[in-house]
Design a protein around this motif. Structure first.
Motif, PDB file in Angstrom:
ATOM      1  N   HIS A 137      89.921 -39.283 -90.510  1.00 37.50           N
ATOM      2  CA  HIS A 137      89.246 -40.103 -89.314  1.00 37.50           C
ATOM      3  C   HIS A 137      90.278 -40.753 -88.383  1.00 37.50           C
ATOM      4  O   HIS A 137      91.205 -41.462 -88.913  1.00 37.50           O
ATOM      5  CB  HIS A 137      88.531 -41.403 -89.814  1.00 37.50           C
ATOM      6  CG  HIS A 137      87.526 -41.864 -88.828  1.00 37.50           C
ATOM      7  ND1 HIS A 137      86.777 -42.936 -88.983  1.00 37.50           N
ATOM      8  CD2 HIS A 137      87.300 -41.572 -87.601  1.00 37.50           C
ATOM      9  CE1 HIS A 137      86.084 -43.229 -88.109  1.00 37.50           C
ATOM     10  NE2 HIS A 137      86.205 -42.547 -86.963  1.00 37.50           N
ATOM     11  N   TYR A 138      90.086 -40.324 -87.418  1.00 37.44           N
ATOM     12  CA  TYR A 138      91.121 -40.817 -86.147  1.00 37.44           C
ATOM     13  C   TYR A 138      90.290 -41.552 -85.223  1.00 37.44           C
ATOM     14  O   TYR A 138      89.341 -41.083 -84.578  1.00 37.44           O
ATOM     15  CB  TYR A 138      91.862 -39.647 -85.281  1.00 37.44           C
ATOM     16  CG  TYR A 138      92.902 -39.831 -84.592  1.00 37.44           C
ATOM     17  CD1 TYR A 138      92.899 -40.840 -83.342  1.00 37.44           C
ATOM     18  CD2 TYR A 138      94.254 -38.921 -84.410  1.00 37.44           C
ATOM     19  CE1 TYR A 138      94.032 -41.134 -82.440  1.00 37.44           C
ATOM     20  CE2 TYR A 138      95.089 -39.462 -83.455  1.00 37.44           C
ATOM     21  CZ  TYR A 138      95.006 -40.350 -82.753  1.00 37.44           C
ATOM     22  OH  TYR A 138      96.081 -40.384 -81.658  1.00 37.44           O
ATOM     23  N   ILE A 168      92.567 -36.239 -78.020  1.00 40.77           N
ATOM     24  CA  ILE A 168      92.020 -36.339 -79.181  1.00 40.77           C
ATOM     25  C   ILE A 168      90.855 -35.692 -79.591  1.00 40.77           C
ATOM     26  O   ILE A 168      90.409 -35.013 -80.241  1.00 40.77           O
ATOM     27  CB  ILE A 168      91.750 -38.021 -79.440  1.00 40.77           C
ATOM     28  CG1 ILE A 168      93.077 -38.623 -79.598  1.00 40.77           C
ATOM     29  CG2 ILE A 168      90.926 -38.056 -80.508  1.00 40.77           C
ATOM     30  CD1 ILE A 168      92.786 -40.034 -79.285  1.00 40.77           C
ATOM     31  N   PRO A 192      83.172 -40.872 -88.539  1.00 42.51           N
ATOM     32  CA  PRO A 192      83.385 -40.634 -87.253  1.00 42.51           C
ATOM     33  C   PRO A 192      82.316 -40.380 -86.404  1.00 42.51           C
ATOM     34  O   PRO A 192      81.411 -39.830 -86.833  1.00 42.51           O
ATOM     35  CB  PRO A 192      84.394 -39.068 -87.938  1.00 42.51           C
ATOM     36  CG  PRO A 192      84.776 -39.249 -89.112  1.00 42.51           C
ATOM     37  CD  PRO A 192      83.631 -40.117 -89.735  1.00 42.51           C
ATOM     38  N   TYR A 207      86.850 -37.829 -85.219  1.00 42.23           N
ATOM     39  CA  TYR A 207      87.637 -38.790 -84.172  1.00 42.23           C
ATOM     40  C   TYR A 207      86.506 -39.927 -83.945  1.00 42.23           C
ATOM     41  O   TYR A 207      85.056 -39.684 -83.916  1.00 42.23           O
ATOM     42  CB  TYR A 207      88.130 -38.499 -83.108  1.00 42.23           C
ATOM     43  CG  TYR A 207      87.264 -37.872 -81.977  1.00 42.23           C
ATOM     44  CD1 TYR A 207      86.805 -38.667 -81.194  1.00 42.23           C
ATOM     45  CD2 TYR A 207      86.657 -36.429 -81.978  1.00 42.23           C
ATOM     46  CE1 TYR A 207      85.851 -38.226 -80.055  1.00 42.23           C
ATOM     47  CE2 TYR A 207      86.103 -36.020 -81.113  1.00 42.23           C
ATOM     48  CZ  TYR A 207      85.433 -37.062 -80.244  1.00 42.23           C
ATOM     49  OH  TYR A 207      84.696 -36.729 -79.076  1.00 42.23           O
ATOM     50  N   LEU A 250      98.260 -37.030 -83.981  1.00 34.50           N
ATOM     51  CA  LEU A 250      97.597 -35.694 -84.377  1.00 34.50           C
ATOM     52  C   LEU A 250      98.144 -34.601 -85.644  1.00 34.50           C
ATOM     53  O   LEU A 250      97.394 -34.149 -86.548  1.00 34.50           O
ATOM     54  CB  LEU A 250      96.916 -34.979 -83.179  1.00 34.50           C
ATOM     55  CG  LEU A 250      96.104 -35.520 -82.112  1.00 34.50           C
ATOM     56  CD1 LEU A 250      95.847 -35.021 -80.875  1.00 34.50           C
ATOM     57  CD2 LEU A 250      94.579 -35.834 -82.953  1.00 34.50           C
TER      58      LEU A 250
END
Length: 262
Positions: free
Chosen positions: A90-91, A120, A179, A127, A80
């Motif tokens: 975008h995670y 998150i 996301p 995300y 992060l």
């Protein structure tokens, strides 16, 4: 699109990398073997710089709660932090169907996964979470762990497993989209009792042991309700059936040369 896959050499990571590359995307494989360590932070800045998507399919080698919590907390905070610093938009993280239920029932590893998801979600970064059911590739581990005193006893629960290749395709689908700010669930096309699945696994290995349903048995230490491992009604259903995967695996094993099989 450029994607950095954390844990890119593992069971899911290797398949995910191939899926993305076959679709023409630029993939950076991030793992200790390639000089990137999400736990220590080694190589993370370079690995994430310029990435459109950070995909975390890494896993803890520890299953006890304290060690798993340490791994997922430290790694996720590093991802992060470095991701924010270099502007990754975008995670995406892979987790487990029923993580919250498993965490409440047992804690342990699943409590660590729930902590990872919470970090998150609360990070305020774009995300997507991917929840997948158990992998076909881990069924042997389940049956082996259920053996006590020469007898195989399993919990009275339902399972909806899927192939690791289908998990990878599901993660790729989410990673290539916008996301979700939420979670997408994926499950296999068939629902089994754990007893049925264990028997199929044993018979495929020509193991004639009986399988007993024991109401006191646990699933990796967790006491579960019968449907706790099943995805919700809106889950995306993978195509590969268990029997077909077994046949495909047998064919693949038969084509491995002796030198590579050693």
């Amino acid at each position: 699109m450029k994607l950095t896959v954390i844990g890119g050499t593992g069971l899911i990571g290797g398949r995910l990398t191939s899926t993305l590359q076959d679709a023409g995307h630029d993939v950076l494989v991030a793992a200790r073997a390639t000089g990137v360590n999400s736990y220590t932070g080694e190589g993370l800045e370079e690995a994430l710089t310029g990435a459109d998507v950070l995909v975390d399919v890494s896993n803890s080698s520890y299953t006890d709660e304290a060690a798993a919590r340490d791994f997922f907390y430290t790694s996720t905070m590093n991802l992060l932090s470095y991701g924010r610093a270099v502007g990754v938009p975008h995670y995406v993280a892979l987790s487990v169907v029923g993580t919250d239920r498993l965490a409440r029932a047992e804690g342990g590893y699943f409590a660590a996964k729930e902590q990872q998801e919470r970090l998150i979600v609360e990070s305020q970064q774009p995300y997507s979470l991917v929840h997948a059911t158990q992998f076909f590739e881990f069924i042997r581990n389940i049956t082996d762990r259920a053996t006590h005193g020469g007898k195989l006893r399993v919990a009275d629960v339902l399972v909806q497993p899927m192939a690791a290749a289908d998990v990878a395709r599901g993660v790729a689908e989410v990673a290539l989209g916008t996301p979700l700010y939420g979670m997408a669930e994926f499950g296999g096309p068939e629902v089994f009792t754990l007893e049925q699945l264990a028997i199929q696994d044993l018979r495929f290995r020509q193991d004639e042991r009986d399988v007993l349903v024991d109401p006191l048995s646990t699933y990796f230490g967790a006491h579960l309700q019968s449907r706790d491992l099943l995805p919700g009604a809106t889950a995306r259903i993978a195509p590969t059936r268990y029997h077909d995967w077994r046949i495909q695996s047998r064919v693949a094993d038969a084509t491995v040369t002796p030198s590579r099989a050693e």
